[in-house]
Design a protein around this motif. Structure first.
Motif, mmCIF file in Angstrom:
data_model
loop_
_atom_site.group_PDB
_atom_site.id
_atom_site.type_symbol
_atom_site.label_atom_id
_atom_site.label_comp_id
_atom_site.label_asym_id
_atom_site.label_seq_id
_atom_site.Cartn_x
_atom_site.Cartn_y
_atom_site.Cartn_z
ATOM 1 N N ILE A 64 0.838 -1.201 0.000
ATOM 2 C CA ILE A 64 0.000 0.000 0.000
ATOM 3 C C ILE A 64 0.872 1.250 0.000
ATOM 4 N N LYS A 65 1.920 1.232 0.809
ATOM 5 C CA LYS A 65 2.782 2.415 0.910
ATOM 6 C C LYS A 65 3.509 2.707 -0.400
ATOM 7 N N THR A 66 3.902 1.651 -1.121
ATOM 8 C CA THR A 66 4.671 1.830 -2.341
ATOM 9 C C THR A 66 3.826 1.776 -3.608
ATOM 10 N N CYS B 19 -5.736 2.287 15.606
ATOM 11 C CA CYS B 19 -4.468 2.993 15.428
ATOM 12 C C CYS B 19 -3.647 2.283 14.349
ATOM 13 N N TYR B 20 -2.937 3.066 13.543
ATOM 14 C CA TYR B 20 -2.029 2.513 12.534
ATOM 15 C C TYR B 20 -0.893 3.503 12.344
ATOM 16 N N ASN B 21 0.123 3.130 11.565
ATOM 17 C CA ASN B 21 1.164 4.088 11.207
ATOM 18 C C ASN B 21 1.482 3.948 9.728
ATOM 19 N N PHE B 22 2.180 4.914 9.180
ATOM 20 C CA PHE B 22 2.552 4.887 7.770
ATOM 21 C C PHE B 22 4.061 5.023 7.619
ATOM 22 N N MET B 23 4.797 4.414 8.551
ATOM 23 C CA MET B 23 6.258 4.437 8.496
ATOM 24 C C MET B 23 6.762 3.363 7.538
ATOM 25 N N PRO B 24 7.622 3.713 6.599
ATOM 26 C CA PRO B 24 8.163 2.708 5.683
ATOM 27 C C PRO B 24 9.101 1.730 6.390
ATOM 28 N N VAL B 25 8.947 0.461 6.129
ATOM 29 C CA VAL B 25 9.826 -0.632 6.546
ATOM 30 C C VAL B 25 9.853 -0.814 8.056
ATOM 31 N N PRO C 182 9.300 11.961 -0.104
ATOM 32 C CA PRO C 182 8.257 12.185 0.897
ATOM 33 C C PRO C 182 6.922 12.582 0.274
ATOM 34 N N ASP C 183 6.945 13.380 -0.794
ATOM 35 C CA ASP C 183 5.693 13.792 -1.440
ATOM 36 C C ASP C 183 4.955 12.596 -2.033
ATOM 37 N N ILE C 184 5.703 11.669 -2.618
ATOM 38 C CA ILE C 184 5.072 10.486 -3.207
ATOM 39 C C ILE C 184 4.491 9.604 -2.115
ATOM 40 N N LEU C 185 5.247 9.403 -1.032
ATOM 41 C CA LEU C 185 4.746 8.588 0.073
ATOM 42 C C LEU C 185 3.509 9.232 0.698
ATOM 43 N N ARG C 186 3.541 10.541 0.862
ATOM 44 C CA ARG C 186 2.384 11.242 1.433
ATOM 45 C C ARG C 186 1.151 11.056 0.550
ATOM 46 N N GLN C 187 1.338 11.138 -0.750
ATOM 47 C CA GLN C 187 0.204 10.950 -1.648
ATOM 48 C C GLN C 187 -0.317 9.519 -1.588
ATOM 49 N N SER C 188 0.581 8.553 -1.417
ATOM 50 C CA SER C 188 0.141 7.167 -1.238
ATOM 51 C C SER C 188 -0.705 7.027 0.021
ATOM 52 N N HIS C 189 -0.307 7.736 1.066
ATOM 53 C CA HIS C 189 -1.065 7.728 2.315
ATOM 54 C C HIS C 189 -2.461 8.316 2.082
ATOM 55 N N ILE C 190 -2.506 9.453 1.419
ATOM 56 C CA ILE C 190 -3.794 10.103 1.159
ATOM 57 C C ILE C 190 -4.674 9.229 0.264
ATOM 58 N N ASP C 191 -4.066 8.603 -0.735
ATOM 59 C CA ASP C 191 -4.839 7.718 -1.620
ATOM 60 C C ASP C 191 -5.419 6.545 -0.839
ATOM 61 N N PHE C 192 -4.623 5.968 0.058
ATOM 62 C CA PHE C 192 -5.102 4.868 0.905
ATOM 63 C C PHE C 192 -6.269 5.327 1.774
ATOM 64 N N LEU C 193 -6.105 6.477 2.407
ATOM 65 C CA LEU C 193 -7.164 6.989 3.271
ATOM 66 C C LEU C 193 -8.428 7.318 2.481
ATOM 67 N N SER C 194 -8.263 7.804 1.267
ATOM 68 C CA SER C 194 -9.429 8.124 0.439
ATOM 69 C C SER C 194 -10.261 6.886 0.142
#
Length: 398
Positions: free
Chosen positions: A74-76, A104-110, A208-220
């Motif tokens: 999901i993150k990548t 609760c969850y986190n979006f930290m890579p690896v 970081p911008d790409i990862l942030r967008q992946s986070h937003i896409d997941f949340l959407s």
């Protein structure tokens, strides 16, 4: 605040009965045997709920999930993205059906979290979790040998890392590797250094911008479902709150939270406010951040740190709950004020769940073999201190 206690399941050496004796009002746990990307089931959730009920004589229930992990796919945004998002959605549906509302969850890579010493000695005896920047750089540069690692550190840190690596024998190196990979998902023993290198490689082209967008896409994808189900998803900050091993970080500051919370504006999505994670960064004012995030705060971790070196990144050690660099009294006052505001507004989530996060290994904790950071006596001591602050502030406000 609702006083909860983290329990890692039947293998946890600190039992549910211990949590009950400590005065906890609810349990925070997860189905740790489910790998990221696999859907949780109602039957497995019910089994864990029954374990808690039996162990506590029905006095405690599973109130908060920590955590429902977000997979690397999901993150990548890898080929399994849609499949894993669908599995996450099924897990949310199963939790809602089971009556558990806060996730609760986190979006930290690896790495879920990172320390260099899981039991650093304390002057008065006992041990604490510690992140030493020189030791971590020594791991990155001289043990992991990550390509391009030298570009991640200042010259003084490079020199300190070389000195630290030269002083380590094989036993010390193995202990450092064990401490660092303890934050990897699943059993630490299942990861080799080659596995870590491969995992890091998947993020080599992700900013970081790409990862942030992946986070937003997941949340959407999942937040509208969570809103329909009456759930509260809450993201934990990066730990530590600065880049490590070349990995992007996107939830380390108030600005980071504002960007993601603003992009997915829903009462079903908010923050896990962790004073220790945010407090490990000198430009994070935890009281100010608590005020800013208060309306979207769904879960709270209360722990403290002492920053041992200046700048970002820095070394830090986990301190007693009331003696570190975080103004814990100020933070708690903000949270109690927010709870009063919610009660006045008639909000169902007026009582915010919290837990005493981490704790020193002291007294009978020493050599008890509990999960690093999660001893029985050390957490009870922290919870007692936090209760004292809450009681004093409540009387002041009355």
């Amino acid at each position: 605040m609702r006083q909860t206690w983290r329990w890692f399941g039947p293998e946890d050496r600190v039992t549910v009965q211990t949590a009950r004796q400590a005065g906890a009002q609810g349990i925070v746990t997860a189905l740790h045997h489910f790998p990221p990307g696999k859907a949780w089931t109602v039957d497995e959730i019910a089994t864990r709920q029954a374990q808690i009920a039996v162990a506590s004589d029905a006095a405690l229930t599973w109130e908060v999930v920590e955590s429902l992990p977000v997979s690397e796919a999901i993150k990548t945004r890898s080929s399994e993205w849609a499949e894993h998002v669908a599995a996450y959605s099924k897990s949310l549906e199963a939790l809602a059906e089971s009556g558990i509302r806060t996730i609760c969850y986190n979006f930290m890579p690896v790495l879920d979290w990172t320390r260099t010493d899981l039991r650093a000695p304390l002057p008065a005896g006992g041990t604490a979790l510690r992140f030493d920047l020189a030791s971590f750089a020594a791991f990155d540069l001289h043990i992991l040998r990550r390509p391009g690692a030298e570009m991640s550190y200042e010259q003084d840190t490079l020199a300190a890392a070389e000195k630290a690596a030269a002083a380590m024998d094989d036993t010390a190196k193995k202990a450092l590797v064990h401490a660092v990979i303890a934050g990897l998902p699943g059993a630490a023993e299942s990861w080799t250094l080659d596995d870590v290198r491969a995992a890091l490689g998947t993020y080599s082209a992700l900013s970081p911008d790409i990862l942030r967008q992946s986070h937003i896409d997941f949340l959407s994808e999942v937040v509208p479902l969570a809103e329909r189900l009456g759930l509260r998803l809450c993201c934990h900050p990066d730990d530590p709150p600065f880049p490590i091993m070349g990995l992007p970080r996107t939830m380390s500051t108030l600005a980071d939270f504002h960007e993601v919370l603003g992009a997915v504006d829903s009462p079903a999505f908010g923050a896990t406010f962790c004073t220790g994670s945010l407090g490990a960064r000198p430009d994070n004012d935890c009281v100010a951040i608590a005020k800013a995030l208060a309306p979207r705060m769904h879960f709270v971790h209360l722990r403290n740190v002492v920053r041992e070196t200046p700048g970002i990144p820095c070394s830090f050690i986990e301190s007693e709950h009331l003696s570190g660099d975080v103004d814990m009294v100020g933070v708690i006052e903000v949270i109690l004020t927010e709870e009063a505001r919610r009660r006045a507004a008639g909000r169902e989530d007026a009582e915010i769940p919290m837990r005493p996060d981490h704790g020193h290994d002291i007294l009978t904790d020493i050599d008890a073999g509990a999960q690093p950071g999660y001893p029985a006596v050390g957490r009870l001591k922290g919870l007692a201190e936090l209760r004292g602050v809450m009681a004093a502030l409540a009387r002041k406000a009355a």
